[in-house]
Design an enzyme around this catalytic site. Structure first.
Site, PDB file in Angstrom:
ATOM      1  N   HIS A 277       0.813  -1.232   0.000  1.00 19.97           N
ATOM      2  CA  HIS A 277       0.000   0.000   0.000  1.00 19.97           C
ATOM      3  C   HIS A 277       0.847   1.282   0.000  1.00 19.97           C
ATOM      4  CE1 HIS A 277      -3.517  -2.344   0.141  1.00 19.97           C
ATOM      5  NE2 HIS A 277      -3.635  -2.497   1.435  1.00 19.97           N
TER       6      HIS A 277
ATOM      7  N   HIS B 131      -9.697   2.235   0.081  1.00 19.62           N
ATOM      8  CA  HIS B 131      -9.652   1.144   1.056  1.00 19.62           C
ATOM      9  C   HIS B 131     -10.762   1.276   2.111  1.00 19.62           C
ATOM     10  CE1 HIS B 131      -7.985  -2.090   3.441  1.00 19.62           C
ATOM     11  NE2 HIS B 131      -6.946  -2.203   2.631  1.00 19.62           N
TER      12      HIS B 131
ATOM     13  N   GLU C  25     -11.845  -3.468  -3.551  1.00 19.04           N
ATOM     14  CA  GLU C  25     -10.815  -2.501  -3.920  1.00 19.04           C
ATOM     15  C   GLU C  25     -10.431  -2.661  -5.393  1.00 19.04           C
ATOM     16  OE1 GLU C  25      -7.546  -2.753  -0.938  1.00 19.04           O
ATOM     17  OE2 GLU C  25      -8.899  -4.222  -0.006  1.00 19.04           O
TER      18      GLU C  25
END
Length: 351
Positions: free
Chosen positions: A110, A179, A313
């Site tokens: 991420h 997210h 996502e």
């Protein structure tokens, strides 16, 4: 009444700048709130089958909680969402090394500890449109190139539209997603395992123990076949290695191109959420660990439980830069790359 935007100070960033939330309200009184740290969705309230507002996005009690926990809840994740194997990639013959910030130090996850979700974005309101802007400097978190990013947000008639445009002065890689954790019965309402989920994908990404995709396999005959509606919990205890190893669903789907890409319906509220995107893939995470002391303390006094929320996502293939699908994430100097997701809310009445 047209959509309006309400700006409210909610905290102070490390460098003394004021952190704001921006609340967009549509004609029916439904609303979404985002803060300019990470363009994070804080609240998303839509009407249920009884005409009552339900906030369907999980979150933390305050900005200070987000900042201390370095939480990705609701955030725009970048430069590269999901995983990059061993935090290493090669672009134009040059090898780059990123922080291996996933637990156990296996992969880059991420965008790193200082990813876009932790950054202060400048915001401006133009009518019923909200724009966030961030300039990511060359070398930030190890990525090449200075990238100028604009996220455009609208909320009209129960449709939340998010679009990210980015331009770089050098060849680089980007792979965005949002997210948010969702519960269609309302955040803090307990488990989401009885939600009915559909995902238009014929293939899923098989992974090794490091959760890096190894190959795309057919969903048919597996617990990953959501081409027709199934409850999230129906097969979550299946004797299937990739489900057992994760303790639930944490899987990338190769989307088939149908619209919507996914749809989910709350079993109590009747709220239906459709996910529309032009992304090639989508990660489904079923909310393992939400009941941990680190995550369970939610907003408005809510206490979250394991599987009390889920993520859908949209993004490019995880670790794409190290695969034949590298073009999905390469941003060439001077060109514009766009990521888009629309969440469309409605109500399903009982048959």
């Amino acid at each position: 009444m047209a959509t309006r935007c309400i700006q409210t100070p909610i905290g102070t960033y490390d460098d003394g700048r004021t952190v704001y939330s921006y609340r967009l309200e549509d004609e029916k009184g439904q609303y979404v709130s985002l803060m300019n740290i990470g363009c994070s969705i804080l609240d998303l309230a839509v009407l249920d089958k009884n005409g009552e507002l339900q906030d369907v996005v999980l979150g933390m009690p305050s900005f200070e909680h987000y900042h201390k926990a370095r939480s990705v809840m609701g955030a725009t994740v970048g430069r590269c969402a999901n995983r990059i194997a061993a935090g290493t990639f090669t672009l134009n013959g040059q090898e780059y090394h990123l922080e291996k910030n996933e637990r156990g130090g296996l992969n880059h996850l991420h965008g790193g500890k200082g990813g876009f979700q932790m950054r202060y974005w400048d915001a401006e309101v133009e009518g019923d449109t909200l724009r966030f802007r961030y300039e990511s400097p060359d070398g930030e978190e190890g990525y090449p190139g200075k990238v100028n990013v604009t996220e455009t947000v609208t909320f009209r008639d129960g449709r939340l539209d998010l679009r990210i445009d980015s331009v770089s002065d050098r060849d680089t890689i980007v792979n965005y997603t949002n997210h948010a954790f969702f519960n269609m019965n309302g955040q803090g309402s307990g488990s989401a395992l009885n939600h009915r989920l559909t995902i238009h994908a014929d293939r899923y990404s098989a992974t090794g123990p490091d959760l890096i995709p190894t190959e795309a396999l057919p969903v048919e005959g597996t617990p990953f076949d959501f081409r027709t509606p199934h409850t999230i919990g129906e097969r979550i205890d299946a004797d299937f290695k990739q489900v057992r190893d994760c303790g639930g669903y944490d899987v990338n789907f190769v989307l088939s191109g149908g619209a919507p890409a996914a749809a989910v319906v709350g079993d109590i509220s009747g709220i239906r959420m459709e996910v529309h995107t032009d992304c090639p893939d989508m990660q489904f995470f079923s909310g393992m660990g939400l009941g941990s002391p680190f995550l369970c303390h939610g907003k408005n006094g809510a206490t979250y439980v394991n599987f009390g929320g889920f993520c859908l996502e949209p993004h490019a293939l995880p670790n794409a830069i190290n695969t034949p699908y590298a073009d999905q994430v390469i941003l060439r100097a001077g060109e514009t790359k766009t990521w888009h997701m629309c969440l469309a809310f409605s109500v399903e009445t009982e048959e």
